[in-house]
Structures are given as structure tokens and as C-alpha cells.
Scaffold this motif. Structure first.
Motif, PDB file in Angstrom:
ATOM      1  N   PRO A   1       0.840  -1.212   0.000  1.00  0.00           N
ATOM      2  CA  PRO A   1       0.000   0.000   0.000  1.00  0.00           C
ATOM      3  C   PRO A   1       0.870   1.257   0.000  1.00  0.00           C
ATOM      4  N   GLY A   2       0.435   2.244  -0.777  1.00  0.00           N
ATOM      5  CA  GLY A   2       1.182   3.491  -0.869  1.00  0.00           C
ATOM      6  C   GLY A   2       2.210   3.514  -1.973  1.00  0.00           C
ATOM      7  N   VAL A   3       2.456   2.363  -2.633  1.00  0.00           N
ATOM      8  CA  VAL A   3       3.433   2.316  -3.729  1.00  0.00           C
ATOM      9  C   VAL A   3       2.745   2.752  -5.016  1.00  0.00           C
ATOM     10  N   ASP A   4       3.304   3.756  -5.667  1.00  0.00           N
ATOM     11  CA  ASP A   4       2.737   4.254  -6.912  1.00  0.00           C
ATOM     12  C   ASP A   4       3.239   3.451  -8.110  1.00  0.00           C
ATOM     13  N   LYS A   5       4.579   3.330  -8.241  1.00  0.00           N
ATOM     14  CA  LYS A   5       5.173   2.579  -9.346  1.00  0.00           C
ATOM     15  C   LYS A   5       6.434   1.878  -8.846  1.00  0.00           C
ATOM     16  N   ALA A   6       6.792   0.784  -9.506  1.00  0.00           N
ATOM     17  CA  ALA A   6       8.023   0.050  -9.167  1.00  0.00           C
ATOM     18  C   ALA A   6       8.702  -0.348 -10.464  1.00  0.00           C
ATOM     19  N   TYR A   7      10.008  -0.089 -10.537  1.00  0.00           N
ATOM     20  CA  TYR A   7      10.780  -0.386 -11.749  1.00  0.00           C
ATOM     21  C   TYR A   7      11.985  -1.253 -11.367  1.00  0.00           C
ATOM     22  N   ALA A   8      12.192  -2.352 -12.102  1.00  0.00           N
ATOM     23  CA  ALA A   8      13.404  -3.168 -11.948  1.00  0.00           C
ATOM     24  C   ALA A   8      14.431  -2.658 -12.952  1.00  0.00           C
ATOM     25  N   ILE A   9      15.583  -2.206 -12.472  1.00  0.00           N
ATOM     26  CA  ILE A   9      16.625  -1.658 -13.332  1.00  0.00           C
ATOM     27  C   ILE A   9      17.948  -2.353 -13.031  1.00  0.00           C
ATOM     28  N   GLN A  10      18.986  -1.966 -13.757  1.00  0.00           N
ATOM     29  CA  GLN A  10      20.327  -2.535 -13.579  1.00  0.00           C
ATOM     30  C   GLN A  10      20.294  -4.059 -13.707  1.00  0.00           C
ATOM     31  N   ALA A  11      19.575  -4.544 -14.746  1.00  0.00           N
ATOM     32  CA  ALA A  11      19.478  -5.986 -15.010  1.00  0.00           C
ATOM     33  C   ALA A  11      18.955  -6.757 -13.795  1.00  0.00           C
ATOM     34  N   GLY A  12      18.033  -6.107 -13.067  1.00  0.00           N
ATOM     35  CA  GLY A  12      17.445  -6.775 -11.908  1.00  0.00           C
ATOM     36  C   GLY A  12      18.256  -6.659 -10.640  1.00  0.00           C
ATOM     37  N   ARG A  13      19.335  -5.862 -10.658  1.00  0.00           N
ATOM     38  CA  ARG A  13      20.147  -5.696  -9.445  1.00  0.00           C
ATOM     39  C   ARG A  13      19.597  -4.601  -8.535  1.00  0.00           C
ATOM     40  N   GLU A  14      18.661  -3.792  -9.062  1.00  0.00           N
ATOM     41  CA  GLU A  14      18.083  -2.705  -8.260  1.00  0.00           C
ATOM     42  C   GLU A  14      16.607  -2.580  -8.597  1.00  0.00           C
ATOM     43  N   VAL A  15      15.793  -2.270  -7.598  1.00  0.00           N
ATOM     44  CA  VAL A  15      14.382  -1.978  -7.822  1.00  0.00           C
ATOM     45  C   VAL A  15      14.098  -0.607  -7.206  1.00  0.00           C
TER      46      VAL A  15
ATOM     47  N   PRO B   1       3.497  10.390  -1.519  1.00  0.00           N
ATOM     48  CA  PRO B   1       3.945  11.118  -0.312  1.00  0.00           C
ATOM     49  C   PRO B   1       2.834  11.309   0.710  1.00  0.00           C
ATOM     50  N   GLU B   2       1.564  11.376   0.257  1.00  0.00           N
ATOM     51  CA  GLU B   2       0.486  11.588   1.216  1.00  0.00           C
ATOM     52  C   GLU B   2       0.129  10.309   1.976  1.00  0.00           C
ATOM     53  N   VAL B   3       0.618   9.148   1.486  1.00  0.00           N
ATOM     54  CA  VAL B   3       0.324   7.864   2.143  1.00  0.00           C
ATOM     55  C   VAL B   3       1.522   7.372   2.961  1.00  0.00           C
ATOM     56  N   VAL B   4       2.725   7.480   2.390  1.00  0.00           N
ATOM     57  CA  VAL B   4       3.946   6.970   3.037  1.00  0.00           C
ATOM     58  C   VAL B   4       4.770   8.150   3.522  1.00  0.00           C
ATOM     59  N   SER B   5       4.990   8.225   4.821  1.00  0.00           N
ATOM     60  CA  SER B   5       5.819   9.291   5.385  1.00  0.00           C
ATOM     61  C   SER B   5       7.302   8.946   5.258  1.00  0.00           C
ATOM     62  N   GLU B   6       8.142   9.907   5.585  1.00  0.00           N
ATOM     63  CA  GLU B   6       9.589   9.679   5.505  1.00  0.00           C
ATOM     64  C   GLU B   6      10.041   8.594   6.474  1.00  0.00           C
ATOM     65  N   ASP B   7       9.445   8.544   7.637  1.00  0.00           N
ATOM     66  CA  ASP B   7       9.800   7.501   8.606  1.00  0.00           C
ATOM     67  C   ASP B   7       9.378   6.118   8.107  1.00  0.00           C
TER      68      ASP B   7
END
Length: 516
Positions: free
Chosen positions: A452-466, A472-478
Motif C-alpha cells: 500500500p502506498g506504492v505508486d510505481k516500481a521499476y526493476a533496473i540494472q538488469a534486476g540488481r536494483e528496484v 507522499p500523502e500515504v507513506v511518510s519519511e519515517d
């Protein structure tokens, strides 16, 4: 003649015979007494000589016994002295080790105390800073007669009204121009580099099966009660798998160098035919020397092919270990040489230092040589090795940045990043099935996008990073920190992947407006 005369004559003869016989007896008695006396004297002499000889022999034996006792005592004293010296030496060593351990323990305790003091001081400083900040805000609110939020809104409104439109138009124009020029130039440079770098299109496979001349050899390799195979596994640190496969033994180990040593030793033992623990130790030692020599030669070959010189000899050996390391079936040493060539070609196109670019490309995967032995990612291990052997800071940054773990600080770091991606992505470079690769990336994006609160997710660096974009209104910095941790745990539990995956959570606030 008368009878009387005859009797007298007979009596006289008898008397004569008696006298003669008595004289003979007396004579023989005297002779016998003389012989007996001589025999007694001789016996007495022999006894005295025997006594004297016995005394002499007794003295000689006593002397020999004393010499033997003295010799034994001397050797025993020497042995006791040597043992006492060895014990004294061991006691000194133990005392030194104990003293060193005590010093380290004291140093560790001092560091713990210093760290605790620093943490306490930092907490106190943070609390003081928060208090000062609070007081300053209260003072500002009192002076301006505005709350913090009201003052912020007033300033933002004033600045936005003055520069929003002009700055946005100018920035957009410059960004578009730079993107067009950079993309065109980048395509041209990468295409040229790929065309000029000829590389094999077949991935290497790791050989872990040793062929046998016959199935009887399996029993000889196992040995009586398994002593041969236990010795070989203990010395080399590998597992030998002997199953129903005809005329073959599988060598299994997480360390490719150990596996190669075991394979060579096993082949030598099969050729030699004499398989017993002592012979196994000799063959393993020969195989280890042969592998060490091959590692050094391969490291020197890589330096010669890429034109990289003045490398530390230990770095050359570590580089040569990559000959026995593969990644998705791609030989890491050949991959490093290829990256060095591609980075050098792109550096030549851009007018950057070619030698330094090749050096960074050759060493970018240095950590993969030891990532089976030391905890940590190959990026961090490679950077630590480069720092240890006083490599150029540009090379260290290129190693750290080639998977996006840190920001590239130089053009060479960007070139190495691009060359690494080109070498790994070209057709035939890696053995992973394309469908499986795409499916893994899709699964990674679906898994991380389900929170919940995730807008988009991208797998990059040949799957080494997501990279996860959150609302921002759903997920705070903490909550961002907790979300990143939860996603990492879920990836570890549900996905199978090589190396490690970096979870990057991004939270940003945007304001978009259109002028009509």
C-alpha cells in the motif's frame, strides 16, 4: 733234590716277589704323590690366574657399565634440557599471545566506551539542537506574528509568482536539448565501440565432472573404508559425488579455485594409478602449485592484452583468479578484458584518458575473485581491494559505481558502467534464458508494487536494483525505511536471484501547473 729244599726255594722266591712288589708299590706311591702335588700346585695356579682374570674382567665391565650409565645420563640430561627449552619457548609464546589478547581486549573495551560516550554526546547534541530549533521557531513566530506554516506559505507564494514560469520554460528547453545531444552522441559512441570490439558469442561452462577410464577406478578412489575419498575431500575442501553415472565423478564446491585444484589432482591420480593418502597429498600439492602458476599467468595475460601495466603483483594474482569464476556462464576474466577494451574505445572517442579507462574496466569486477571467501557484495570487496593496494581514486570510484551503488564522479566511471552493461547484454554473453530473465524482472516489479502506498516500481540494472515510487500523502519519511526493509525481506523470501538486489524507495512531492 729233596722236598725241603724245594719248599725253601719256593718260599724264598715268594719272599723275593713280595719284596719286589712292595718296593714297586712304594715307588709308584711316591711318584703319584709327586704328581698329585704338581697337580695341586697347577690347580692352585690356575685358580689364582682365574681369580685375577675375573677381577680384571669385573673391573672392565664395571668401567664399561659406568661409561654406559654416564652416556645415558648425558643423553637424558640433554633431552630433558631440550624439552625444558621447548616448554620455556612455548610458555613465552603463550604469554606473548595472552598479553596481545589482553591488549586487544582492553583496546576493544576502550573503543566501546568511547563509542558509548560519543553516542551519548551525539544524543545530547541532537536534543540540544532540537531545543534550539524549537526556541528559534518560537522566536521567529513571535517576531513575525506568523506561524511556521504561514511564513512558509507566504515565502513560497512570493518566490513562485516571480520565477516559476520563466525558470520552468528555460529548464525544460535546456534539458530537452541536452537529452537529444547526449542520446545521439551516446548511441554513436556505444555503437562504434561494440563494432570495434570483437568478442566470442558462446558462454563458458564450468566443468565439474571428471571422466574415469572404468568403473573399477571408483572403488580405488573411494579406498578402503572410504579413506582415500575422505583424504581428498578434507585436503581440497570439495565434495566428491560418486553416483550411478558410468565412468564419471562429479566435483562440487562453492569455490571455483578449490574445485579446479581437486579436478586436476583427481586427473593426475587417475593417470598415475597409485591412489593412497600420501600420494593424494602429493598430487593435491602439485595441482595447487599448477593452479597458482596458471592464475599468475592469466593475470599477466589480461594485463598484457589490455595494456594495463604497473599493477601490484597481488592484484595480478587476484585478477587471474577470475579465470575460474563465471557469472551466468560468462567467464569473468574474459568479461573484464572485454569491458576494458570497450571502455578504452569509448574513452578514445570522448578524448578521455584511455589507459585509466582500461585500468578501471579491467578491475571493475575484482571483488568477484574473493566473494566466495569474504562476506559482502563484489562491488564493495573490489573497492576495498583497490584501496588496499593504493589504486587511483578514479579506478576506485569506477568500481563502486559500476552497478549504481554510488554516484559516478568521473566520465570514466560512467564509461565503465556502460561497457559493463554492453558486455553482459550482448547476444550469447550469458547463459540465462531470456524468458526466465524477463519473468524474474516482472515478478520483482509485481512483488514490490503490491505494498500500500506504492505508486510505481521499476526493476533496473538488469534486476540488481528496484526503484519504488511512493505516494507522499500515504507513506511518510519515517515509513520509507520500514517499507524498504519489508520489501527486502519479501524479496529474500520469495525470489531466487544472483548476488544482491538494491531496494531504492523514492518519495517526492511535485506541483504541476499549465499556463493557458
Amino acid at each position: 733234590m729233596e722236598p725241603l729244599q724245594i719248599v725253601l726255594i719256593v718260599v724264598g722266591l715268594i719272599l723275593c716277589l713280595a719284596v719286589g712288589f712292595g718296593s714297586g708299590v712304594l715307588y709308584r706311591k711316591k711318584v703319584a704323590e709327586r704328581e698329585i702335588g704338581s697337580a695341586e700346585a697347577e690347580a692352585t695356579r690356575l685358580i689364582n690366574e682365574a681369580l685375577r682374570s675375573g677381577e680384571s674382567r669385573k673391573k672392565e665391565m664395571l668401567l664399561e657399565a659406568k661409561d654406559e650409565i654416564h652416556k645415558s645420563r648425558t643423553e637424558h640430561d640433554k633431552e630433558v634440557k631440550e624439552r625444558r627449552a621447548e616448554l620455556s619457548k612455548q610458555e613465552r609464546r603463550l604469554e606473548q599471545k595472552e598479553a596481545t589478547l589482553d591488549k586487544k581486549t582492553e583496546a576493544f573495551e576502550r573503543k566501546e566506551e568511547d563509542l558509548a560516550r560519543k553516542i551519548q554526546k551525539a544524543n545530547e547534541t541532537f536534543a540540544q539542537a532540537e531545543e534550539i530549533k524549537k526556541q528559534q521557531l518560537q522566536t521567529l513566530e513571535k517576531i513575525s506574528e506568523l506561524t511556521q506554516e504561514e511564513a512558509k506559505q507566504y515565502l513560497l507564494k512570493s518566490v513562485e509568482e516571480e520565477v516559476r514560469h520563466e525558470a520552468a520554460m528555460k529548464i525544460k528547453e535546456i534539458e530537452q536539448q541536452l537529452k537529444d545531444e547526449a542520446e545521439e552522441k551516446g548511441r554513436e559512441i556505444i555503437a562504434t565501440a561494440i563494432q570495434r570490439c570483437a568478442a566470442d558469442h558462446a558462454a563458458e561452462t564450468t566443468v565439474s565432472v571428471v571422466a574415469l577410464p572404468n568403473d573399477e577406478m571408483k572403488g580405488r578412489i573411494i579406498g578402503r573404508e572410504g579413506r582415500n575419498i575422505r583424504t581428498l575431500e578434507t585436503i581440497t575442501g570439495v565434495d566428491l559425488i560418486i553416483d550411478d553415472t558410468p565412468e564419471a565423478i562429479t566435483v562440487s564446491s562453492f569455490d571455483p579455485v578449490r574445485r579446479e585444484i581437486a579436478r586436476l589432482a583427481l586427473e593426475k591420480l587417475i593417470v598415475d594409478g597409485r591412489i593412497h593418502p600420501t600420494r593424494i597429498e602429493d598430487m593435491v600439492e602439485k595441482a595447487r602449485k599448477e593452479v597458482d602458476r596458471t592464475i599468475r599467468e592469466e593475470g599477466e595475460r589480461a594485463c598484457y592484452e589490455t595494456g594495463v601495466h604497473n599493477l601490484n603483483p597481488e592484484l595480478v594474482k587476484i585478477l587471474g583468479r577470475q579465470k575460474y569464476r563465471t557469472s551466468y556462464g560468462q567467464n569473468v576474466l574474459n568479461h573484464s578484458i572485454e569491458v576494458a577494451h570497450i571502455a578504452g574505445l569509448m574513452a578514445a572517442e570522448l578524448g578521455v584518458d584511455i589507459t585509466l579507462a582500461k585500468r578501471a574496466g579491467l578491475l571493475h569486477d575484482l571483488g568477484k575473485s574473493i566473494d566466495h571467501e569474504v562476506e559482502g557484495s563484489h562491488v564493495q570487496l573490489g573497492a576495498d581491494l583497490a584501496r588496499k593496494f593504493k589504486e587511483n581514486p578514479v579506478v576506485i570510484n569506477a568500481i563502486e559505481a559500476h552497478h549504481g551503488d554510488v554516484e559516478p564522479k568521473t566520465v570514466i566511471a560512467v564509461l565503465v558502467q556502460a561497457a559493463d552493461a554492453v558486455s553482459a547484454a550482448r547476444p550469447g554473453a550469458r547463459r540465462e534464458n531470456v524468458e526466465n530473465y524477463v519473468r524474474r524482472l516482472q515478478k520483482l516489479e509485481e512483488l514490490t508494487g503490491s505494498y500500500p502506498g506504492v505508486d510505481k516500481a521499476y526493476a533496473i540494472q538488469a534486476g540488481r536494483e528496484v526503484r519504488i515510487m511512493v505516494k507522499p500523502e500515504v507513506v511518510s519519511e519515517d515509513n520509507m525505511i520500514l517499507l524498504a526493509r519489508d520489501v527486502a525481506k519479501k524479496i529474500e523470501a520469495e525470489l531466487e536471484y544472483p548476488g544482491q538486489i538494491k531496494v531504492n524507495v523514492i518519495r517526492e512531492t511535485k506541483a504541476v501547473e499549465y499556463a493557458k
